[in-house]
Scaffold this active site. Sequence first.
Site, PDB file in Angstrom:
ATOM      1  N   ASP A  62       0.837  -1.189   0.000  1.00  0.00           N
ATOM      2  CA  ASP A  62       0.000   0.000   0.000  1.00  0.00           C
ATOM      3  C   ASP A  62       0.879   1.249   0.000  1.00  0.00           C
ATOM      4  O   ASP A  62       1.978   1.231  -0.548  1.00  0.00           O
ATOM      5  CB  ASP A  62      -0.936  -0.035   1.222  1.00  0.00           C
ATOM      6  CG  ASP A  62      -2.284   0.616   0.942  1.00  0.00           C
ATOM      7  OD1 ASP A  62      -2.317   1.846   0.815  1.00  0.00           O
ATOM      8  OD2 ASP A  62      -3.287  -0.102   0.835  1.00  0.00           O
ATOM      9  N   HIS A  97      -3.645   5.744   3.597  1.00  0.00           N
ATOM     10  CA  HIS A  97      -4.435   4.583   3.194  1.00  0.00           C
ATOM     11  C   HIS A  97      -3.856   3.298   3.782  1.00  0.00           C
ATOM     12  O   HIS A  97      -4.585   2.446   4.309  1.00  0.00           O
ATOM     13  CB  HIS A  97      -4.477   4.501   1.669  1.00  0.00           C
ATOM     14  CG  HIS A  97      -5.450   3.512   1.125  1.00  0.00           C
ATOM     15  ND1 HIS A  97      -5.102   2.216   0.837  1.00  0.00           N
ATOM     16  CD2 HIS A  97      -6.769   3.624   0.826  1.00  0.00           C
ATOM     17  CE1 HIS A  97      -6.157   1.565   0.367  1.00  0.00           C
ATOM     18  NE2 HIS A  97      -7.188   2.398   0.356  1.00  0.00           N
ATOM     19  N   VAL A 105      -6.784  -5.051   9.070  1.00  0.00           N
ATOM     20  CA  VAL A 105      -6.307  -6.437   9.152  1.00  0.00           C
ATOM     21  C   VAL A 105      -6.215  -6.868  10.614  1.00  0.00           C
ATOM     22  O   VAL A 105      -6.693  -7.940  11.008  1.00  0.00           O
ATOM     23  CB  VAL A 105      -4.930  -6.589   8.479  1.00  0.00           C
ATOM     24  CG1 VAL A 105      -4.342  -7.974   8.754  1.00  0.00           C
ATOM     25  CG2 VAL A 105      -5.033  -6.359   6.967  1.00  0.00           C
ATOM     26  N   TYR A 201      -6.260 -10.519 -11.954  1.00  0.00           N
ATOM     27  CA  TYR A 201      -5.279 -11.563 -12.263  1.00  0.00           C
ATOM     28  C   TYR A 201      -5.777 -12.931 -11.790  1.00  0.00           C
ATOM     29  O   TYR A 201      -6.408 -13.036 -10.729  1.00  0.00           O
ATOM     30  CB  TYR A 201      -3.945 -11.273 -11.580  1.00  0.00           C
ATOM     31  CG  TYR A 201      -3.155 -10.155 -12.188  1.00  0.00           C
ATOM     32  CD1 TYR A 201      -2.675 -10.238 -13.484  1.00  0.00           C
ATOM     33  CD2 TYR A 201      -2.884  -9.002 -11.449  1.00  0.00           C
ATOM     34  CE1 TYR A 201      -1.941  -9.190 -14.042  1.00  0.00           C
ATOM     35  CE2 TYR A 201      -2.148  -7.956 -11.996  1.00  0.00           C
ATOM     36  CZ  TYR A 201      -1.678  -8.058 -13.300  1.00  0.00           C
ATOM     37  OH  TYR A 201      -0.960  -7.039 -13.847  1.00  0.00           O
ATOM     38  N   SER A 251     -11.420  -1.260  -0.471  1.00  0.00           N
ATOM     39  CA  SER A 251     -10.143  -1.392   0.239  1.00  0.00           C
ATOM     40  C   SER A 251     -10.316  -1.976   1.631  1.00  0.00           C
ATOM     41  O   SER A 251      -9.679  -2.984   1.970  1.00  0.00           O
ATOM     42  CB  SER A 251      -9.441  -0.032   0.308  1.00  0.00           C
ATOM     43  OG  SER A 251      -8.955   0.352  -0.946  1.00  0.00           O
TER      44      SER A 251
END
Length: 382
Positions: A62, A97, A105, A201, A251
């Site tokens: 980040d 951020h 977390v 991805y 986010s």
Amino acid sequence: MSVRRITVAVTAALLGLAVQGTAVAVPFAAVTVPQSWEYQAMGLGEAQQTAQGEGIKVAVLDSGVEADHPALRGRVTTGPDYLQDGLQAGDPEWGGHGTAMASDVLKVAPKAEILSVRVTNDDEEKMEFVKGSPIARGIDYAVDHGADVISMSIGDELLGSSYNGDEAAALARAAQKGVPVLASAGNDGDMFNDAQYPAAYPGVIAVAALQQNGSRADFSTVRTYNAVAAPGVAIMSAKNTGGYATIDGTSPATALTAGVVALMLSHNDEVTPAQVRTILTSTARHPSGGRNALVGYGTVDAAAAVRGAAKPPADETAPVAYKGKQFLATPDGTPKTKNAPLDTTMVGIGLGAAAVGLLMVIGGVLISRVGRRPANAVGSSG
């Protein structure tokens, strides 16, 4: 501890001198982030009775993490800054951020460790050109320094606008090392149809955002690759300048889900990335129809995911030899990730002819209107 994690730990110890910053100094953060509605929505209370992220390192790729924030103190190891844009820790424009994401977390996995790797700026419009991909370098660094989970709440605008071969290769190396990777779905709602990277991805767990009523947040990007969803509105998070503030976005939804993965791995460190995805998607509270492009397989259920990690499903993922037909082409050097340049000669001729035709049509319409104009039109009010 598994052989894989022992190997990673030994490698991290040998490379310890290369790590920038300080190591973890206390057992767990002395101050926790104030609770938000996600505790009940995700079943965090029950999940934390079983696991709290012990022994798990979550790499937060980040804008940097203010390690001295009371909610983070003693839980953060600071890795390299791959932007080198002149900003440093303590600057109000540095780590806003990233600090919030690290706190989200730890809100879920309070005894986990954070590895901060700076790969983006809080204001992407001010980002200067960086040679190579900071994201790819960040992924490799995280894997090489013992990360068990990689959380990337990044994308949109300058970052995440296109496929990058270096990033895809780095993600493949992470998968090979058994490191699950999560990324935010994006905050473009249903306005555009462009894929967003790194969420798009293969192998990455893309996380959408929910509002308090359990439905998709209006800003959450709608894509078929969305795997799961988590709370993303009014999430109380740490501020890089001190204190706390509520934030919205995919986010925080991603950071919260990365915390859930940390709980799963601390309960069973043998769980593979494929099993992590399967457990998250199978235990989520599914929307009508089982899944959709709005929220993937639905709301992450932390308690059910941790229980599922105790007895994970068989991981049948493995390289498979291609047995189909082979189509040979002239090796012209065109990269496989780009289209060949378009021959614009005939296109230019066609556009020119179209422009001439359009001018002729406009001229004809104008002449026709002049011919039919009433005599009293000029200077008349009606």
